[in-house]
Write a protein that holds these residues in place. Structure first.
Motif, PDB file in Angstrom:
ATOM      1  N   ARG A   1      20.129  61.395  79.997  1.00  0.00           N
ATOM      2  CA  ARG A   1      19.930  61.722  78.574  1.00  0.00           C
ATOM      3  C   ARG A   1      20.688  60.754  77.671  1.00  0.00           C
ATOM      4  NH1 ARG A   1      20.687  68.374  78.903  1.00  0.00           N
ATOM      5  NH2 ARG A   1      18.783  68.751  80.097  1.00  0.00           N
ATOM      6  N   THR A   2      21.010  59.577  78.164  1.00  0.00           N
ATOM      7  CA  THR A   2      21.841  58.649  77.396  1.00  0.00           C
ATOM      8  C   THR A   2      21.015  57.984  76.294  1.00  0.00           C
ATOM      9  OG1 THR A   2      21.441  56.902  79.000  1.00  0.00           O
ATOM     10  CG2 THR A   2      23.388  58.287  79.346  1.00  0.00           C
ATOM     11  N   PRO A   3      21.708  57.415  75.276  1.00  0.00           N
ATOM     12  CA  PRO A   3      20.982  56.883  74.113  1.00  0.00           C
ATOM     13  C   PRO A   3      19.994  55.773  74.451  1.00  0.00           C
ATOM     14  CG  PRO A   3      23.313  57.110  73.622  1.00  0.00           C
ATOM     15  CD  PRO A   3      23.166  57.382  75.089  1.00  0.00           C
ATOM     16  N   MET A   4      18.929  55.751  73.710  1.00  0.00           N
ATOM     17  CA  MET A   4      17.920  54.698  73.826  1.00  0.00           C
ATOM     18  C   MET A   4      18.535  53.391  73.308  1.00  0.00           C
ATOM     19  SD  MET A   4      14.636  54.251  74.544  1.00  0.00           S
ATOM     20  CE  MET A   4      13.266  53.156  74.138  1.00  0.00           C
ATOM     21  N   PRO A   5      18.550  52.341  74.126  1.00  0.00           N
ATOM     22  CA  PRO A   5      19.083  51.057  73.657  1.00  0.00           C
ATOM     23  C   PRO A   5      17.995  50.253  72.939  1.00  0.00           C
ATOM     24  CG  PRO A   5      18.685  50.980  76.038  1.00  0.00           C
ATOM     25  CD  PRO A   5      18.205  52.324  75.563  1.00  0.00           C
ATOM     26  N   TRP A   6      18.211  49.996  71.650  1.00  0.00           N
ATOM     27  CA  TRP A   6      17.165  49.349  70.854  1.00  0.00           C
ATOM     28  C   TRP A   6      17.342  47.842  70.736  1.00  0.00           C
ATOM     29  CZ3 TRP A   6      12.895  51.896  69.988  1.00  0.00           C
ATOM     30  CH2 TRP A   6      12.936  53.291  69.992  1.00  0.00           C
ATOM     31  N   ASP A   7      18.618  47.400  70.588  1.00  0.00           N
ATOM     32  CA  ASP A   7      18.832  45.956  70.410  1.00  0.00           C
ATOM     33  C   ASP A   7      20.249  45.623  70.876  1.00  0.00           C
ATOM     34  OD1 ASP A   7      20.619  46.632  68.292  1.00  0.00           O
ATOM     35  OD2 ASP A   7      18.916  46.743  66.902  1.00  0.00           O
ATOM     36  N   ASP A   8      20.710  44.388  70.626  1.00  0.00           N
ATOM     37  CA  ASP A   8      22.041  44.048  71.140  1.00  0.00           C
ATOM     38  C   ASP A   8      23.118  44.110  70.053  1.00  0.00           C
ATOM     39  OD1 ASP A   8      21.313  41.812  69.787  1.00  0.00           O
ATOM     40  OD2 ASP A   8      21.199  40.506  71.552  1.00  0.00           O
ATOM     41  N   SER A   9      22.825  44.793  68.956  1.00  0.00           N
ATOM     42  CA  SER A   9      23.873  45.015  67.946  1.00  0.00           C
ATOM     43  C   SER A   9      24.777  46.165  68.424  1.00  0.00           C
ATOM     44  CB  SER A   9      23.235  45.332  66.589  1.00  0.00           C
ATOM     45  OG  SER A   9      22.630  46.611  66.618  1.00  0.00           O
ATOM     46  N   ASP A  10      25.804  46.507  67.637  1.00  0.00           N
ATOM     47  CA  ASP A  10      26.740  47.543  68.053  1.00  0.00           C
ATOM     48  C   ASP A  10      26.015  48.823  68.459  1.00  0.00           C
ATOM     49  OD1 ASP A  10      28.762  45.865  67.532  1.00  0.00           O
ATOM     50  OD2 ASP A  10      29.385  46.793  65.632  1.00  0.00           O
ATOM     51  N   ASN A  11      26.486  49.433  69.537  1.00  0.00           N
ATOM     52  CA  ASN A  11      25.893  50.680  70.045  1.00  0.00           C
ATOM     53  C   ASN A  11      24.377  50.573  70.239  1.00  0.00           C
ATOM     54  OD1 ASN A  11      28.373  52.076  70.094  1.00  0.00           O
ATOM     55  ND2 ASN A  11      28.207  52.391  67.876  1.00  0.00           N
ATOM     56  N   ALA A  12      23.941  49.374  70.551  1.00  0.00           N
ATOM     57  CA  ALA A  12      22.530  49.118  70.881  1.00  0.00           C
ATOM     58  C   ALA A  12      21.573  49.551  69.777  1.00  0.00           C
ATOM     59  CB  ALA A  12      22.162  49.802  72.212  1.00  0.00           C
ATOM     60  N   GLY A  13      22.079  49.604  68.545  1.00  0.00           N
ATOM     61  CA  GLY A  13      21.202  49.977  67.434  1.00  0.00           C
ATOM     62  C   GLY A  13      20.876  51.458  67.412  1.00  0.00           C
ATOM     63  N   PHE A  14      21.501  52.221  68.316  1.00  0.00           N
ATOM     64  CA  PHE A  14      21.204  53.662  68.350  1.00  0.00           C
ATOM     65  C   PHE A  14      21.937  54.408  67.235  1.00  0.00           C
ATOM     66  CE2 PHE A  14      22.968  57.799  69.866  1.00  0.00           C
ATOM     67  CZ  PHE A  14      21.805  58.542  69.734  1.00  0.00           C
ATOM     68  N   THR A  15      23.185  54.008  66.987  1.00  0.00           N
ATOM     69  CA  THR A  15      23.996  54.719  65.996  1.00  0.00           C
ATOM     70  C   THR A  15      25.061  53.785  65.445  1.00  0.00           C
ATOM     71  OG1 THR A  15      25.454  56.633  65.652  1.00  0.00           O
ATOM     72  CG2 THR A  15      25.606  55.551  67.784  1.00  0.00           C
ATOM     73  N   ARG A  16      25.589  54.160  64.265  1.00  0.00           N
ATOM     74  CA  ARG A  16      26.737  53.405  63.743  1.00  0.00           C
ATOM     75  C   ARG A  16      28.039  54.115  64.086  1.00  0.00           C
ATOM     76  NH1 ARG A  16      23.989  51.651  58.153  1.00  0.00           N
ATOM     77  NH2 ARG A  16      23.836  53.920  58.034  1.00  0.00           N
ATOM     78  N   ALA A  17      27.909  55.308  64.690  1.00  0.00           N
ATOM     79  CA  ALA A  17      29.095  56.082  65.090  1.00  0.00           C
ATOM     80  C   ALA A  17      29.271  55.973  66.606  1.00  0.00           C
ATOM     81  CB  ALA A  17      28.910  57.525  64.665  1.00  0.00           C
ATOM     82  N   LYS A  18      30.111  56.825  67.155  1.00  0.00           N
ATOM     83  CA  LYS A  18      30.267  56.837  68.612  1.00  0.00           C
ATOM     84  C   LYS A  18      29.106  57.652  69.192  1.00  0.00           C
ATOM     85  CE  LYS A  18      33.844  57.987  72.060  1.00  0.00           C
ATOM     86  NZ  LYS A  18      33.295  59.005  72.906  1.00  0.00           N
ATOM     87  N   PRO A  19      28.319  57.061  70.093  1.00  0.00           N
ATOM     88  CA  PRO A  19      27.199  57.832  70.647  1.00  0.00           C
ATOM     89  C   PRO A  19      27.683  59.062  71.418  1.00  0.00           C
ATOM     90  CG  PRO A  19      27.310  55.615  71.635  1.00  0.00           C
ATOM     91  CD  PRO A  19      28.441  55.715  70.658  1.00  0.00           C
ATOM     92  N   TRP A  20      26.904  60.136  71.350  1.00  0.00           N
ATOM     93  CA  TRP A  20      27.344  61.400  71.974  1.00  0.00           C
ATOM     94  C   TRP A  20      27.453  61.290  73.487  1.00  0.00           C
ATOM     95  CZ3 TRP A  20      24.599  65.385  74.843  1.00  0.00           C
ATOM     96  CH2 TRP A  20      23.305  65.030  75.211  1.00  0.00           C
ATOM     97  N   LEU A  21      26.701  60.380  74.080  1.00  0.00           N
ATOM     98  CA  LEU A  21      26.856  60.045  75.494  1.00  0.00           C
ATOM     99  C   LEU A  21      26.932  58.517  75.573  1.00  0.00           C
ATOM    100  CD1 LEU A  21      24.242  62.314  77.372  1.00  0.00           C
ATOM    101  CD2 LEU A  21      26.737  62.381  77.640  1.00  0.00           C
TER     102      LEU A  21
END
Ligand code: GLC
Length: 533
Positions: A396-416
């Motif tokens: 259930r880990t975050p979808m990685p969208w790109d190579d920016s911080d947190n893979a573009g999923f969030t600007r915060a700390k991802p829940w997983l």
């Protein structure tokens, strides 16, 4: 016969907490899904199924619902949902929600009332029982998450039943009030324009009226998880559940009949094939698609897979819509089970078998199970029975969208945590690599759209031997051949007479061998689709 959208489209499952965050809280949301609709339309799926988005204390991450007719603020608002639905429809994408009828949250006002007193009007909306003679639980039933399925309520002096967590009390579907209220929930979302539902644990809805003990499971071994100590003979799959399933179908069909577009019901049912088939319905239709989970656990060998496919094809009732699944938010990911090379072969299998395929988000990137540190575990299944590898966080880990911080999923700390290789295994990077598994998924989905043989054609098994599985898909004059190599050796394969002179349409490998007139070479870990001419 014209085919319906849910027969020809691929469905894409979204775990909303992990898809795209726009609220800067490390949790995905509806606005995030809306932002990624172009990606989904470009991928080539025809529908999305979104796991629960309703008001919830999130003890089981949304499968514990405290208001069936509202959106949890973590995910957004009803207005956000309406926007998402409108935007999806504009792109030709259907939207399915998750319907969780078996249980509510213990915070649902219905349960709060039910607990207030034995005389309360909502008392019998849930399943209450006196203790056994020794004062213990009324019977031996075990929760799917481990431990007794009965919870003692001090105030009213009775036990209530919960097939999952004690925070997820089971609704009493024998009560007409529950039926009416839950059917109204379906109508509430259908009226908003939802195209269908995936129905959570449908086979659990009804329990034997006299609550007898479940028998021991002779095949139980320690380590399997507590629930497997017993066979769920009396607590699941009761004949009366089919009446409920038929009523739900009637509601769904009433929308299609009024010209509001065909709606679809997909049942989550983990049962052997013969029992699964009953959920298509008999005289009264039930589920359009009872989920077929067999590819998840079948040994990854040609003969076993062929046996599953032909067994399933033979068992289907006339007109029953077949469907296939490689994984979901509860089960290990296909790349973790089969490895990266075979994840590509699995993609070809999923998207060339006869029937509606459901893709699990991230599988199109070859995302694998992500190791979760004990301190980061979120899933109640893991927390209650640690160390048995029952936890569902890894899938259930975050979808990685790109190579920016947190893979573009969030600007915060991802829940997983993200997958370790997110800097390369992400949508942006893999879109630039013509040979990535993502581009393979896109080509396969395009092929399904271009060739009716794949979406609505018949299925003919040609060969299942050793490491090789070959079948044909045919529609009118279209004849396609799919050949899959589950092993590491290459094989030279003869084409049947009628397929001499075939042309290669797709291969999973970079250097696919040219097809000769009468034969072709299937490389290690390769799957191909040929057009017979
Ligand atoms: C279904 C869901 C699972 C959930 C359970 C209880 O199996 O897929 O995620 O925990 O039901 O609602």
């Amino acid at each position: 016969m014209t085919s319906l959208w849910w027969q020809t489209s691929a469905i894409y499952q979204i775990y909303p907490r992990s898809f795209q965050d726009t609220g800067d809280d490390g949790i995905g949301d509806l606005k995030g899904i809306e932002r990624r609709l172009d990606y989904l339309a470009g991928l080539g799926v025809g529908a999305i199924w979104i796991c629960p988005i309703y008001s919830s204390p999130m003890v089981d991450f949304g499968y514990d619902i405290s208001d069936y007719c509202d959106v949890d603020p973590r995910f957004g608002t009803l207005a956000d949902f309406d926007d998402l639905l409108g935007q999806a429809h504009r792109r030709g994408l259907k939207v399915l929600l998750d319907f969780v009828p078996n249980h509510s949250s213990d915070q649902h006002p219905w349960f709060v009332e039910s607990c207030a007193s034995r005389e309360n009007q909502k008392r019998d909306w849930y399943i209450w029982h006196d203790p056994a003679a020794d004062g213990g639980p009324p019977n031996n039933w075990i929760s799917d998450f481990g431990g007794s399925a009965w919870e003692w309520d001090e105030v009213t002096g009775q036990y209530y039943y919960h097939a999952f967590l004690k925070q997820q009390p089971d609704l009493n579907w024998r009560h007409p009030g529950v039926q009416t209220a839950m059917y109204d929930v379906l109508r509430f979302w259908f009226d908003r324009g939802v195209d269908g539902f995936r129905i959570d644990v449908l086979w659990h809805l009804l329990k034997a009226a006299d609550f007898p003990d479940n028998p021991p499971n002779p095949n139980y071994r320690p380590g399997m998880g507590d629930m497997h100590r017993l066979l769920q003979l009396h607590s699941t799959d009761q004949p009366e559940v089919h009446l409920i399933a038929a009523e739900m179908r009637e509601i769904a069909d009433s929308y299609g009949a009024r010209g509001h577009g065909e709606r679809v019901l997909i049942g989550e049912i983990y049962l052997p094939v013969d029992r699964l088939m009953h959920y298509y319905g008999g005289e009264r239709p039930e589920m359009h698609l009872p989920f077929n989970f067999q590819l998840i656990d079948t040994p990854w060998r040609a003969r076993s897979l062929a046996a599953v496919i032909t067994g399933y094809e033979a068992a289907l009732p006339p007109g029953g819509g077949p469907n296939w699944v490689l994984g979901n938010h509860d089960r290990p990911r296909v790349a973790a089970k089969r490895g990266q090379a075979q994840a590509r072969v699995a993609a070809v299998l999923l998207l060339t078998l006869r029937g509606t395929p459901t893709l699990y988000y991230g599988d199109e990137l070859g995302l694998s199970d992500v190791a979760i540190e004990p301190s980061q575990v979120q899933d109640p299944h893991e927390l209650r029975q640690p160390g048995l590898a029952l936890g569902r966080d890894p899938v259930r880990t975050p979808m990685p969208w790109d190579d920016s911080d947190n893979a573009g999923f969030t600007r915060a700390k991802p829940w997983l945590p993200l997958n370790d290789d997110w800097r390369t295994r992400n949508v942006m990077r893999m879109t630039e690599e013509p040979r990535s598994i993502l581009m393979l998924y896109r080509r396969l989905l395009a092929l399904r759209r271009d060739w009716p043989a794949l979406s609505i054609g018949d299925f003919l098994l040609l060969k299942a031997e050793d490491e090789i599985l070959i079948y044909a898909r045919r529609h009118g004059s279209e004849r396609l051949i799919v050949a899959l190599n589950f092993g590491k050796r290459q094989h030279r394969l003869e084409l049947p007479d009628w397929a001499h002179g075939s042309r290669l349409l797709l291969s999973t490998t970079e250097d696919a061998a040219p097809v000769e007139t009468v034969a072709f070479l299937l490389r290690s870990n390769e799957a191909v689709v040929l057009e017979a001419r």
